[in-house]
Design a protein around this motif. Sequence first.
Motif, short mmCIF file in Angstrom:
data_model
loop_
_atom_site.label_atom_id
_atom_site.label_comp_id
_atom_site.label_asym_id
_atom_site.label_seq_id
_atom_site.Cartn_x
_atom_site.Cartn_y
_atom_site.Cartn_z
N VAL A 1 -36.27 -6.04 2.46
CA VAL A 1 -37.31 -5.36 3.24
C VAL A 1 -36.75 -5.14 4.65
N ASP A 2 -36.72 -3.89 5.10
CA ASP A 2 -36.29 -3.58 6.46
C ASP A 2 -37.38 -4.10 7.39
N ALA A 3 -37.08 -5.19 8.09
CA ALA A 3 -38.11 -5.86 8.91
C ALA A 3 -38.02 -5.47 10.38
N ASP A 4 -37.26 -4.41 10.67
CA ASP A 4 -37.09 -3.99 12.07
C ASP A 4 -38.16 -2.96 12.41
N ALA A 5 -39.43 -3.43 12.40
CA ALA A 5 -40.57 -2.56 12.70
C ALA A 5 -41.70 -3.47 13.17
N GLY A 6 -42.85 -2.88 13.51
CA GLY A 6 -43.98 -3.68 13.97
C GLY A 6 -44.49 -4.58 12.85
N GLN A 7 -45.19 -5.67 13.25
CA GLN A 7 -45.61 -6.68 12.27
C GLN A 7 -46.48 -6.10 11.16
N GLU A 8 -47.47 -5.26 11.50
CA GLU A 8 -48.37 -4.73 10.47
C GLU A 8 -47.59 -3.87 9.47
N GLU A 9 -46.66 -3.05 9.99
CA GLU A 9 -45.85 -2.20 9.10
C GLU A 9 -44.97 -3.06 8.21
N ALA B 1 -45.57 -6.13 7.27
CA ALA B 1 -46.46 -6.79 6.28
C ALA B 1 -46.78 -5.83 5.14
N ARG B 2 -46.98 -4.54 5.46
CA ARG B 2 -47.26 -3.56 4.40
C ARG B 2 -46.03 -3.38 3.52
N ARG B 3 -44.84 -3.33 4.14
CA ARG B 3 -43.60 -3.16 3.36
C ARG B 3 -43.40 -4.36 2.42
N VAL B 4 -43.78 -5.57 2.90
CA VAL B 4 -43.65 -6.76 2.04
C VAL B 4 -44.55 -6.62 0.82
N GLU C 1 -45.67 -3.88 -0.46
CA GLU C 1 -45.12 -2.79 -1.27
C GLU C 1 -43.98 -3.31 -2.15
N ALA C 2 -43.12 -4.13 -1.56
CA ALA C 2 -41.97 -4.67 -2.31
C ALA C 2 -42.44 -5.57 -3.45
N LEU C 3 -43.57 -6.26 -3.21
CA LEU C 3 -44.09 -7.21 -4.22
C LEU C 3 -45.13 -6.57 -5.13
N ARG C 4 -45.28 -5.25 -5.02
CA ARG C 4 -46.37 -4.53 -5.71
C ARG C 4 -46.55 -4.97 -7.15
N GLU C 5 -45.45 -5.16 -7.90
CA GLU C 5 -45.59 -5.47 -9.33
C GLU C 5 -46.18 -6.85 -9.57
N PHE C 6 -46.16 -7.70 -8.53
CA PHE C 6 -46.68 -9.07 -8.70
C PHE C 6 -48.12 -9.19 -8.24
N LEU C 7 -48.46 -8.37 -7.25
CA LEU C 7 -49.75 -8.60 -6.59
C LEU C 7 -50.88 -8.20 -7.52
N PRO C 8 -52.05 -8.83 -7.32
CA PRO C 8 -53.20 -8.45 -8.13
C PRO C 8 -53.31 -6.92 -8.16
N GLU C 9 -53.64 -6.38 -9.34
CA GLU C 9 -53.57 -4.94 -9.58
C GLU C 9 -54.12 -4.08 -8.44
N ASN C 10 -53.36 -3.01 -8.15
CA ASN C 10 -53.85 -1.96 -7.23
C ASN C 10 -54.46 -2.51 -5.95
#
Length: 206
Positions: A179-187, A189-192, A194-203
């Motif tokens: 995860v490219d973490a060289d951005a603001g915290q909220e962005e 957190a969203r990228r994280v 997104e990267a874990l999308r297949e694990f997180l509770p659906e949709n």
Amino acid sequence: MSFTGQRKGRLIVFEGIDGTGKSTHIGHLRKYLEDRGVEVVQSFEPTRGPWGRMLRDSAVTGRLSVREEVDLFLKDRREHVETLIAPALARGAWVLLDRYYLSMMAYQGARGVDPASIRAANEEFAPVPDAVVWLDIPVSAALERIGSRGERDAFETEAGLTACRSVFASVHEPWMLRVDADAGQEEVARRVREALREFLPENTVE
Ligand SMILES: Nc1ncnc2c1ncn2[C@@H]1O[C@H](COP(=O)(O)OP(=O)(O)O)[C@@H](O)[C@H]1O
Ligand SMILES: Cc1cn([C@H]2C[C@H](O)[C@@H](COP(=O)(O)OP(=O)(O)O)O2)c(=O)[nH]c1=O
């Protein structure tokens, strides 16, 4: 990337050199999961157990020999797996770790120990993660953040962190999620999420 399925719980590890935001983003993910009713067990390595404390002390009093570090990190991790990680996974909890054996590959690898042999020694007893969120920022940016957080410790040298980062970059597994973490915290957190999308509770990724 299909989830292994044999495991009731999930083992999600945050990795990266010092200052990349691991502690910060574990907190964001923990809240996100608990708000959706997931049981979360959060932990970190080195732990606060006897071996972990010796290692944390050495960050201030001066690093131990690489053999001593390898010995202590393996002892610390065995205890961590037996007393916390394995029981939580068996219960179906999601275990969020701030560092795991990928850090050992990186930091003791940077001191000359073969990362592949470090990985093999750990995987004899430590469960392979379901996902590793590798937060990646340039070493210079990490050092700036560490500087603003207080004194650098013995593990936090520019040359050492550069070598560590290249070990993380050398791990090519479907569960190793950069995860490219060289951005603001909220962005970030969203990228994280997104990267874990297949694990997180659906949709549930905003
Ligand atoms: N996305 C970000 N942008 C700027 N600073 C950040 C970001 N994420 C974390 N930080 C700050 O960087 C420092 C290191 O964050 P931390 O979560 O402690 O990193 P780590 O646990 O990887 O060492 C902290 O001061 C934190 O507030
Ligand atoms: C888990 C682990 C950490 N480390 C190093 C990375 C860190 O620089 C150091 C301490 O971990 P760290 O997460 O930085 O602790 P804190 O955030 O409280 O300072 O230990 C290893 O060298 N090998 C390992 O196996």
